[in-house]
Design a protein around this motif. Structure first.
Motif, mmCIF file in Angstrom:
data_model
loop_
_atom_site.group_PDB
_atom_site.id
_atom_site.type_symbol
_atom_site.label_atom_id
_atom_site.label_comp_id
_atom_site.label_asym_id
_atom_site.label_seq_id
_atom_site.Cartn_x
_atom_site.Cartn_y
_atom_site.Cartn_z
ATOM 1 N N ASP D 128 1.790 -0.236 -13.908
ATOM 2 C CA ASP D 128 0.637 -1.206 -14.107
ATOM 3 C C ASP D 128 0.683 -2.570 -13.045
ATOM 4 O O ASP D 128 -0.174 -3.053 -12.519
ATOM 5 C CB ASP D 128 0.258 -1.348 -15.391
ATOM 6 C CG ASP D 128 -0.362 -0.241 -15.881
ATOM 7 O OD1 ASP D 128 -0.674 0.861 -15.205
ATOM 8 O OD2 ASP D 128 -0.636 -0.029 -17.235
ATOM 9 N N THR D 131 0.503 -2.208 -9.562
ATOM 10 C CA THR D 131 -1.025 -1.909 -8.976
ATOM 11 C C THR D 131 -2.171 -2.672 -9.554
ATOM 12 O O THR D 131 -3.196 -2.459 -8.859
ATOM 13 C CB THR D 131 -1.219 -0.221 -9.445
ATOM 14 O OG1 THR D 131 -0.998 -0.011 -10.758
ATOM 15 C CG2 THR D 131 -0.482 0.456 -8.766
ATOM 16 N N LYS D 132 -1.959 -3.537 -10.193
ATOM 17 C CA LYS D 132 -2.925 -4.515 -10.744
ATOM 18 C C LYS D 132 -3.661 -5.185 -9.744
ATOM 19 O O LYS D 132 -4.765 -5.554 -9.437
ATOM 20 C CB LYS D 132 -2.574 -5.867 -11.765
ATOM 21 C CG LYS D 132 -2.585 -4.925 -13.228
ATOM 22 C CD LYS D 132 -1.945 -6.157 -14.183
ATOM 23 C CE LYS D 132 -1.927 -5.386 -15.466
ATOM 24 N NZ LYS D 132 -0.799 -6.394 -16.405
ATOM 25 N N GLN D 135 -6.009 -2.748 -7.928
ATOM 26 C CA GLN D 135 -7.134 -2.875 -8.689
ATOM 27 C C GLN D 135 -8.290 -3.923 -8.532
ATOM 28 O O GLN D 135 -9.388 -3.557 -8.499
ATOM 29 C CB GLN D 135 -6.688 -2.542 -10.330
ATOM 30 C CG GLN D 135 -6.118 -1.217 -10.557
ATOM 31 C CD GLN D 135 -5.629 -1.196 -11.810
ATOM 32 O OE1 GLN D 135 -5.944 -1.939 -12.669
ATOM 33 N NE2 GLN D 135 -4.689 -0.271 -12.195
ATOM 34 N N LEU D 136 -7.531 -4.850 -8.427
ATOM 35 C CA LEU D 136 -8.580 -6.101 -8.385
ATOM 36 C C LEU D 136 -9.387 -6.115 -7.100
ATOM 37 O O LEU D 136 -10.323 -6.236 -6.838
ATOM 38 C CB LEU D 136 -7.682 -7.532 -8.145
ATOM 39 C CG LEU D 136 -8.408 -8.874 -7.911
ATOM 40 C CD1 LEU D 136 -9.293 -8.904 -9.080
ATOM 41 C CD2 LEU D 136 -7.588 -9.843 -7.957
ATOM 42 N N THR D 138 -9.780 -3.436 -5.621
ATOM 43 C CA THR D 138 -10.772 -2.215 -5.716
ATOM 44 C C THR D 138 -12.103 -2.631 -6.515
ATOM 45 O O THR D 138 -13.387 -2.315 -5.934
ATOM 46 C CB THR D 138 -10.196 -0.929 -6.766
ATOM 47 O OG1 THR D 138 -8.839 -0.595 -5.991
ATOM 48 C CG2 THR D 138 -11.083 0.183 -6.654
ATOM 49 N N GLU D 139 -11.855 -3.582 -7.468
ATOM 50 C CA GLU D 139 -13.013 -3.839 -8.102
ATOM 51 C C GLU D 139 -14.027 -4.704 -7.426
ATOM 52 O O GLU D 139 -15.234 -4.853 -7.411
ATOM 53 C CB GLU D 139 -12.726 -4.888 -9.226
ATOM 54 C CG GLU D 139 -12.275 -3.764 -10.423
ATOM 55 C CD GLU D 139 -11.273 -4.635 -11.340
ATOM 56 O OE1 GLU D 139 -11.210 -6.089 -11.298
ATOM 57 O OE2 GLU D 139 -10.619 -4.270 -12.173
ATOM 58 N N GLN D 156 -12.371 4.036 -3.156
ATOM 59 C CA GLN D 156 -10.757 4.144 -3.040
ATOM 60 C C GLN D 156 -10.534 4.117 -1.515
ATOM 61 O O GLN D 156 -9.575 3.355 -1.140
ATOM 62 C CB GLN D 156 -10.318 5.459 -3.650
ATOM 63 C CG GLN D 156 -10.240 5.218 -5.245
ATOM 64 C CD GLN D 156 -9.138 4.274 -5.717
ATOM 65 O OE1 GLN D 156 -8.049 4.226 -5.062
ATOM 66 N NE2 GLN D 156 -9.535 3.553 -6.755
ATOM 67 N N SER D 159 -11.016 0.695 -0.012
ATOM 68 C CA SER D 159 -9.882 -0.371 -0.589
ATOM 69 C C SER D 159 -8.568 -0.118 -0.024
ATOM 70 O O SER D 159 -7.666 -1.041 0.281
ATOM 71 C CB SER D 159 -9.980 -0.069 -2.138
ATOM 72 O OG SER D 159 -11.139 -0.450 -2.704
ATOM 73 N N GLN D 160 -8.123 1.371 0.131
ATOM 74 C CA GLN D 160 -6.730 1.718 0.867
ATOM 75 C C GLN D 160 -6.719 1.115 2.100
ATOM 76 O O GLN D 160 -5.567 0.677 2.419
ATOM 77 C CB GLN D 160 -6.545 3.039 0.322
ATOM 78 C CG GLN D 160 -6.238 3.537 -0.926
ATOM 79 C CD GLN D 160 -6.305 4.899 -1.281
ATOM 80 O OE1 GLN D 160 -6.361 5.861 -0.385
ATOM 81 N NE2 GLN D 160 -6.203 5.297 -2.600
ATOM 82 N N TRP D 163 -6.299 -2.518 2.224
ATOM 83 C CA TRP D 163 -5.094 -2.793 1.862
ATOM 84 C C TRP D 163 -3.907 -2.655 3.063
ATOM 85 O O TRP D 163 -3.032 -3.538 3.249
ATOM 86 C CB TRP D 163 -4.675 -2.123 0.623
ATOM 87 C CG TRP D 163 -3.216 -2.304 0.101
ATOM 88 C CD1 TRP D 163 -2.350 -3.439 0.334
ATOM 89 C CD2 TRP D 163 -2.257 -1.636 -0.650
ATOM 90 N NE1 TRP D 163 -1.336 -3.527 -0.198
ATOM 91 C CE2 TRP D 163 -0.838 -2.314 -0.894
ATOM 92 C CE3 TRP D 163 -2.361 -0.153 -1.150
ATOM 93 C CZ2 TRP D 163 0.013 -1.627 -1.616
ATOM 94 C CZ3 TRP D 163 -1.238 0.449 -1.865
ATOM 95 C CH2 TRP D 163 -0.082 -0.327 -2.013
#
Lengths: 200, 200, 200, 200
Positions: D128, D131-132, D135-136, D138-139, D156, D159-160, D163
């Motif tokens: 976790d 990946t937090k 996730q941020l 992603t949100e 997804q 976002s990827q 990143w």
DNA sequence: CATGAATGAGTGTTCATTCAT
DNA sequence: TATGAATGAACACTCATTCAT
């Protein structure tokens, strides 16, 4: 004795143990062939343990050399101190002390005066330490000349010649102990007398 | 010259080439640091090629030593031969020849007279070869005593003392070339005179 | 095939074998943890055998890097060559070839573009080799701008941005293969499209 | 503050001191070359002292990693918090914060995103945490899509891709600082704009 | 809490030597 | 005769770690 003192002493003892092993190995195997492993094996420790006391192989040899110089100088001084009479006696005493040092500590003698060459290219030793012995000899020679018991001559020249003859007898006896020497002590006495006579 | 003879000569040449390389390396790198690889590289051969001429590194050193003895003996003999007058001159000539050999071939001198010990533990050399030089000295000393130019005394004792002084001056000059010697030649002359005077 | 040629080939094969082992170990253990011993063990040879083919560990890595550069450049060129139509296609082809190289040779990609830093402090590689790939990209970008399919802009700036995005997708996929990527191929296609669109 | 609390704080301080030293060494010497000895030397403690705070070298690195994650997450959050206006601004802020984190803490960035692989084989970190950050992102992407400032698409996937491009620019600048980058800041601005445009 | 002592495993590398060719 | 390939032993030294104090 405090814990601290105790520890300090143990360190010294361990260091001494290492050095003694190194000296012995040096004598039997030759300088270049003494390895950390061999030293360690001799004192029944792991090779790495030594590094707690000496930073490197060179450091051991440095210490070992300094030990040798120290013993050498003390031997000479003690020899001279014992015979405080006239200058000639003192000079003779130093000559005998020199030879005696060599025969008592053949390992150190080799280290300092015989196998010296390649060592000193890497290990820098205080030059004074190496020549103090010779200086002592020079002083005694000068003294003897001043007192008239030795022919006035170039002090350096005479001293160097004497050193040479001293080194010769010492080195030969150490290097070829099994050569058919005609009576060790007699030879030494003869050599010292011949040296004095030769420069008189 | 038959093919066989030809081959024999080539082998000799190769052997000589190897030995010369070894001697040079010994001089520059120190005896213990001479490796088969280095010798091979110096003569532009593969390390394995050497094994066709010498069974081992030890064998090379053995041969090398024998070469040294040979040169040593010849040097002494030549030195003596040149001055055929009286016994004392001949003796002095031999002393000078000894020192001269050492200074001309410091590598061989070291091998034979200085670093000798550890080699001889492994390499068995015909003892005669090593002592022939000393025998020559002994003969000259005896001769000089017989002719009355040297005090009658134990020949062995005197000869050994002379050898010691010879070795001393030679070894010191080789081992510590940078010590502040007061005039090389002057020192040698002085030493030889002192030696003679010392045993007269 | 002559004996000589045969031998030469065997040497090449052995070298290749060593390098392949090194690459694999590098991938699994990390560069700093690859030792000569490990390489040797992997190819079932003694550690010393390697020294017949490479003078040092560094030499292996140098060769290994050069191999990588070579493959990288060829991959790019081949990728471009296949699609000779318009400038944009050619550019896209190069982008895809870049990513494809990384995924096909993750070990080399890491070596060249990811773990590079500390290596290059010691190993000096022809700088050109490292940047030729980027130069190719630059040329394709310039070409595309000239043909009007890419907005006129600073060529360097755009190329560097493209390289960054290429590296990003490639490095992430290699470094975190188990991250929950939403369809490998789809992601790559999307990324390439986004890149082009971003700089259009 | 009770003795217990006091002690706890001292322990924390010591731990922090160790970790800071480790991070610095990691940056200057490379991760694999950081040894317990070196860390201990840097903070003037004995190597064994460290074992009172960390069970192993691995434990230090684990903690070090967790520190990194913490700083990373905070950096992202702070960056976003500063610009609370519209979704696009917030997204852009997060992109810039990501890059900024990398350039401000290149050592941590390397640890977390570049050299990750080999560490993670041994050190198990709560997934976790890792990946937090993603996730941020992603949100924020989802948010921007919902507000219509970003084309509706697979969250997804987008976002990827983002990143990847973020990682690319950050990693390249860290890994090849001496590459002839055309104006650091300009390049970063360009890259962020291109990224947004690419996925719009 | 902190340390000095100690160790076994490991590092890259050199060495003398053997063997097949 | 000469060589390249190969090896086991050894080298100085560093490492992470344990243990008694």
């Amino acid at each position: 004795m405090s814990t601290n003192e105790r520890r300090k002493k143990e360190i010294k003892e361990m260091k001494q143990e290492i050095i003694e092993a190194a000296v012995q190995l040096f004598l039997s195997d030759g300088y270049e062939n003494v390895s950390m492993r061999k030293i360690a094996k001799k004192i029944q420790y792991s090779p790495t343990a030594i590094y707690n006391y000496f930073a490197s192989k060179e450091e051991i040899l440095k210490q070992l050399l300094m030990n040798g110089y120290s013993i050498f100088l003390n031997s000479l001084k003690e020899g001279v101190a014992k015979s405080e009479e006239d200058a000639l006696s003192r000079l003779k005493a130093s000559l005998n002390a020199y030879i005696h040092f060599g025969l008592s500590h053949p390992d150190y003698y080799r280290l300092i005066f015989i196998e010296n060459l390649h060592l000193l290219q890497k290990i820098i030793i205080d030059e004074d330490d190496r020549t103090k012995g010779f200086q002592l000899l020079t002083e005694l020679v000068a003294e003897a000349m001043n007192e008239g018991v030795l022919k006035k001559n170039e002090v350096q020249l005479v001293s160097q010649s004497l050193w040479a003859s001293l080194h010769g007898i010492t080195a030969l006896l150490i290097t070829f102990p099994d050569f058919g020497w005609s009576d060790f002590d007699g030879l030494i006495r003869f050599q010292v007398e011949a040296m004095i006579k030769g420069v008189s």
